[in-house]
Scaffold this motif. Structure first.
Motif, mmCIF file in Angstrom:
data_model
loop_
_atom_site.group_PDB
_atom_site.id
_atom_site.type_symbol
_atom_site.label_atom_id
_atom_site.label_comp_id
_atom_site.label_asym_id
_atom_site.label_seq_id
_atom_site.Cartn_x
_atom_site.Cartn_y
_atom_site.Cartn_z
ATOM 1 N N VAL A 177 0.846 -1.187 0.000
ATOM 2 C CA VAL A 177 0.000 0.000 0.000
ATOM 3 C C VAL A 177 0.886 1.243 0.000
ATOM 4 N N ARG A 178 0.426 2.272 -0.666
ATOM 5 C CA ARG A 178 1.261 3.439 -0.925
ATOM 6 C C ARG A 178 1.680 4.180 0.336
ATOM 7 N N GLU A 179 0.793 4.261 1.328
ATOM 8 C CA GLU A 179 1.061 5.170 2.446
ATOM 9 C C GLU A 179 1.881 4.551 3.567
ATOM 10 N N SER A 180 2.206 3.270 3.501
ATOM 11 C CA SER A 180 2.928 2.630 4.602
ATOM 12 C C SER A 180 4.436 2.659 4.355
ATOM 13 N N ILE A 181 5.153 3.453 5.147
ATOM 14 C CA ILE A 181 6.608 3.541 5.014
ATOM 15 C C ILE A 181 7.254 2.207 5.385
ATOM 16 N N GLU A 182 6.748 1.576 6.436
ATOM 17 C CA GLU A 182 7.326 0.299 6.874
ATOM 18 C C GLU A 182 7.128 -0.775 5.811
ATOM 19 N N ASP A 183 5.916 -0.880 5.264
ATOM 20 C CA ASP A 183 5.669 -1.895 4.240
ATOM 21 C C ASP A 183 6.514 -1.643 3.001
ATOM 22 N N LYS A 184 6.612 -0.378 2.604
ATOM 23 C CA LYS A 184 7.419 -0.048 1.417
ATOM 24 C C LYS A 184 8.886 -0.384 1.672
ATOM 25 N N GLY A 185 9.381 -0.129 2.878
ATOM 26 C CA GLY A 185 10.762 -0.470 3.196
ATOM 27 C C GLY A 185 11.010 -1.964 3.121
ATOM 28 N N GLU A 207 -2.447 0.332 -5.072
ATOM 29 C CA GLU A 207 -3.553 1.135 -5.587
ATOM 30 C C GLU A 207 -3.463 1.354 -7.093
ATOM 31 N N ASP A 208 -2.293 1.117 -7.690
ATOM 32 C CA ASP A 208 -2.093 1.353 -9.122
ATOM 33 C C ASP A 208 -2.297 0.105 -9.973
ATOM 34 N N ILE A 209 -2.547 -1.029 -9.349
ATOM 35 C CA ILE A 209 -2.758 -2.256 -10.118
ATOM 36 C C ILE A 209 -4.141 -2.217 -10.765
ATOM 37 N N GLY A 210 -4.169 -2.449 -12.051
ATOM 38 C CA GLY A 210 -5.422 -2.475 -12.783
ATOM 39 C C GLY A 210 -5.790 -3.878 -13.216
ATOM 40 N N SER A 211 -6.987 -4.022 -13.777
ATOM 41 C CA SER A 211 -7.411 -5.335 -14.254
ATOM 42 C C SER A 211 -8.260 -5.172 -15.504
ATOM 43 N N LEU A 212 -8.189 -6.178 -16.341
ATOM 44 C CA LEU A 212 -8.967 -6.199 -17.578
ATOM 45 C C LEU A 212 -9.118 -7.653 -18.025
ATOM 46 N N ASP A 213 -10.349 -8.032 -18.330
ATOM 47 C CA ASP A 213 -10.625 -9.382 -18.850
ATOM 48 C C ASP A 213 -10.024 -10.464 -17.968
ATOM 49 N N GLY A 214 -10.146 -10.274 -16.649
ATOM 50 C CA GLY A 214 -9.721 -11.309 -15.716
ATOM 51 C C GLY A 214 -8.241 -11.367 -15.417
ATOM 52 N N GLN A 215 -7.472 -10.355 -15.853
ATOM 53 C CA GLN A 215 -6.021 -10.361 -15.623
ATOM 54 C C GLN A 215 -5.605 -9.030 -15.001
ATOM 55 N N TYR A 216 -4.576 -9.052 -14.146
ATOM 56 C CA TYR A 216 -4.042 -7.839 -13.544
ATOM 57 C C TYR A 216 -2.988 -7.222 -14.454
ATOM 58 N N TYR A 217 -2.916 -5.868 -14.424
ATOM 59 C CA TYR A 217 -1.992 -5.125 -15.289
ATOM 60 C C TYR A 217 -1.287 -4.040 -14.490
ATOM 61 N N ASP A 218 -0.069 -3.676 -14.956
ATOM 62 C CA ASP A 218 0.655 -2.564 -14.343
ATOM 63 C C ASP A 218 0.330 -1.264 -15.079
ATOM 64 N N LEU A 219 0.994 -0.174 -14.687
ATOM 65 C CA LEU A 219 0.683 1.144 -15.254
ATOM 66 C C LEU A 219 1.106 1.273 -16.709
ATOM 67 N N GLN A 220 1.987 0.389 -17.167
ATOM 68 C CA GLN A 220 2.416 0.404 -18.565
ATOM 69 C C GLN A 220 1.532 -0.486 -19.440
ATOM 70 N N GLY A 221 0.502 -1.054 -18.833
ATOM 71 C CA GLY A 221 -0.396 -1.916 -19.590
ATOM 72 C C GLY A 221 0.128 -3.320 -19.786
ATOM 73 N N GLU A 222 1.192 -3.679 -19.054
ATOM 74 C CA GLU A 222 1.757 -5.023 -19.162
ATOM 75 C C GLU A 222 1.075 -5.942 -18.149
ATOM 76 N N PRO A 223 0.769 -7.168 -18.536
ATOM 77 C CA PRO A 223 0.147 -8.095 -17.579
ATOM 78 C C PRO A 223 1.087 -8.414 -16.425
ATOM 79 N N ILE A 224 0.523 -8.486 -15.230
ATOM 80 C CA ILE A 224 1.296 -8.852 -14.044
ATOM 81 C C ILE A 224 1.210 -10.369 -13.898
ATOM 82 N N THR A 225 2.245 -11.039 -14.331
ATOM 83 C CA THR A 225 2.239 -12.505 -14.310
ATOM 84 C C THR A 225 2.875 -13.077 -13.050
#
Length: 382
Positions: A177-185, A207-225
């Motif tokens: 999650v974006r706001e957690s400094i500890e988790d990001k570290g 919060e930036d993970i997207g989805s389309l047609d049953g698959q997750y995608y990153d901000l560049q539109g690449e599938p998150i495999t």
């Protein structure tokens, strides 16, 4: 096992921040504390902690098929019905697991007792695997520790080996999650280890993970495999975000089947299968009755001591607030944390793959370890 006062390194806070340890102080209070350390003998580490950790880990894994074959057990663990098939498929495929941390109560003289398993999103990874090792080397060099002092800490090495040996899709994403400094570290630390192990590693905020047609995608539109997520499965499965879990081609770390082992309900199931085991505490699913002396109650899913209630042997009642009031609970026989100079001490014992990999120590002025509890380093000295 003993607590030894120590001289902190001059300017360690600035040094910590230069190494990315930005959560060494939380809300103005010290989280990392090197004004003391804990000292163990090699026998205590090898026999009472390392061997016990691997035995308990094997016992927990051995329970997974039992649970998957029993709808009553799945009900007791409050596993959402819509995801039970996907969870079983995750186990049957052999989806790989990376790491976990079990919390133990141990005073140096008796058998370590399992308090719970943190097998989905365990934190205190960076401070265990890296920063306390840096502390050890610095203090040896400065002459502040006895010559020959060592540490039970192969955590970073084992994580590097694990990433090198796992067959992961490329690129492999890491999220928190974006706001957690500890988790990001924590995630940054794992991402760096994975990168050094040859993994094409990328970060994306949850919060930036997207989805389309049953698959997750990153901000560049690449599938998150492939995705390491420092976000609990029990939270995710309650959100719309989870709708694609059953259809996506994403390899998860930790895998969906880890939802079973990160559940406090694993404790009464372990006790049912191994009653009287020297490293287990008697545990049962909660009946709703008032707690007797010498027992504690905790939710199936909770973190950092939230909603824990206990009654000591002399009748003193302690509790911590939290958001899990309406969750199912278990009750566990109370094994009070040992007190060293008024500090109640909890040992977090790490597993990477199926091997014990080191310990981290938290202490508090209360019997309940919380998010504000301090982290102290340790040494081995014979």
């Amino acid at each position: 096992m003993k607590r030894v006062n120590s001289t902190p390194r001059p300017g360690w806070q600035a040094y910590a921040e230069s190494l990315g340890f930005k959560f060494h102080t939380i809300d103005g209070e010290p989280y990392w504390d090197e004004s003391a350390y804990y000292q163990f003998s090699l026998r205590q580490i090898e026999q009472d902690l390392e061997d016990v950790t691997e035995e308990l880990h094997a016992m927990a894994l051995d329970l997974v098929p039992d649970i998957l074959a029993d709808e009553q057990k799945l009900d007791q663990l409050a596993i959402p019905a819509d995801y039970r098939d996907a969870l079983a498929e995750s186990w049957q495929r052999g989806d790989p697991h990376l790491y976990g941390r079990m919390d133990l109560v141990y005073d140096g003289s008796g058998p370590a007792k399992l308090l719970e398993l943190n097998y989905d999103t365990p934190t205190s990874l960076y401070e265990t695997g890296f920063f306390q090792w840096v502390w050890l080397e610095d203090q040896l060099m400065r002459g502040e520790l006895p010559a020959g002092a060592d540490q039970f800490n192969s955590l970073q090495d084992k994580l590097e080996q694990a990433f090198a040996n796992l067959t992961l899709p490329q690129p492999f994403h890491f999220t928190s999650v974006r706001e957690s400094i500890e988790d990001k570290g924590t995630v940054d630390y794992l991402l760096d280890i994975a990168t050094q192990s040859g993994v094409d590693s990328r970060y994306i905020a949850l919060e930036d993970i997207g989805s389309l047609d049953g698959q997750y995608y990153d901000l560049q539109g690449e599938p998150i495999t492939g995705l390491f997520k420092l976000y609990p499965w029990e939270f995710m499965l309650e959100e719309a975000f989870a709708e694609q879990v059953k259809t996506s081609q994403t390899l998860w770390l930790e895998p969906l089947w880890k939802l079973l082992l990160s559940n406090k309900g694993i404790l009464p199931l372990l006790w049912q299968k191994h009653p009287g085991h020297p490293n287990l505490l008697e545990s049962h699913f909660d009946s709703g009755k008032a707690l007797d002396k010498g027992w504690l109650r905790k939710p199936l899913f909770s973190r950092e001591g939230a909603n824990i209630e206990l009654v000591t042997a002399d009748g003193k009642r302690l509790s911590e607030p939290g958001p899990y009031q309406d969750a199912p609970f278990i009750r566990q026989r109370l094994q009070p944390l040992p007190s060293f100079d008024g500090n109640y001490t909890l040992i977090g014992s790490w597993v990477v793959g199926d091997s014990a990999a080191g310990i981290g120590i938290r202490e508090d002025n209360s019997l309940i370890t919380k998010d504000s509890s301090r982290f102290l380093p340790h040494i081995i000295l014979d």
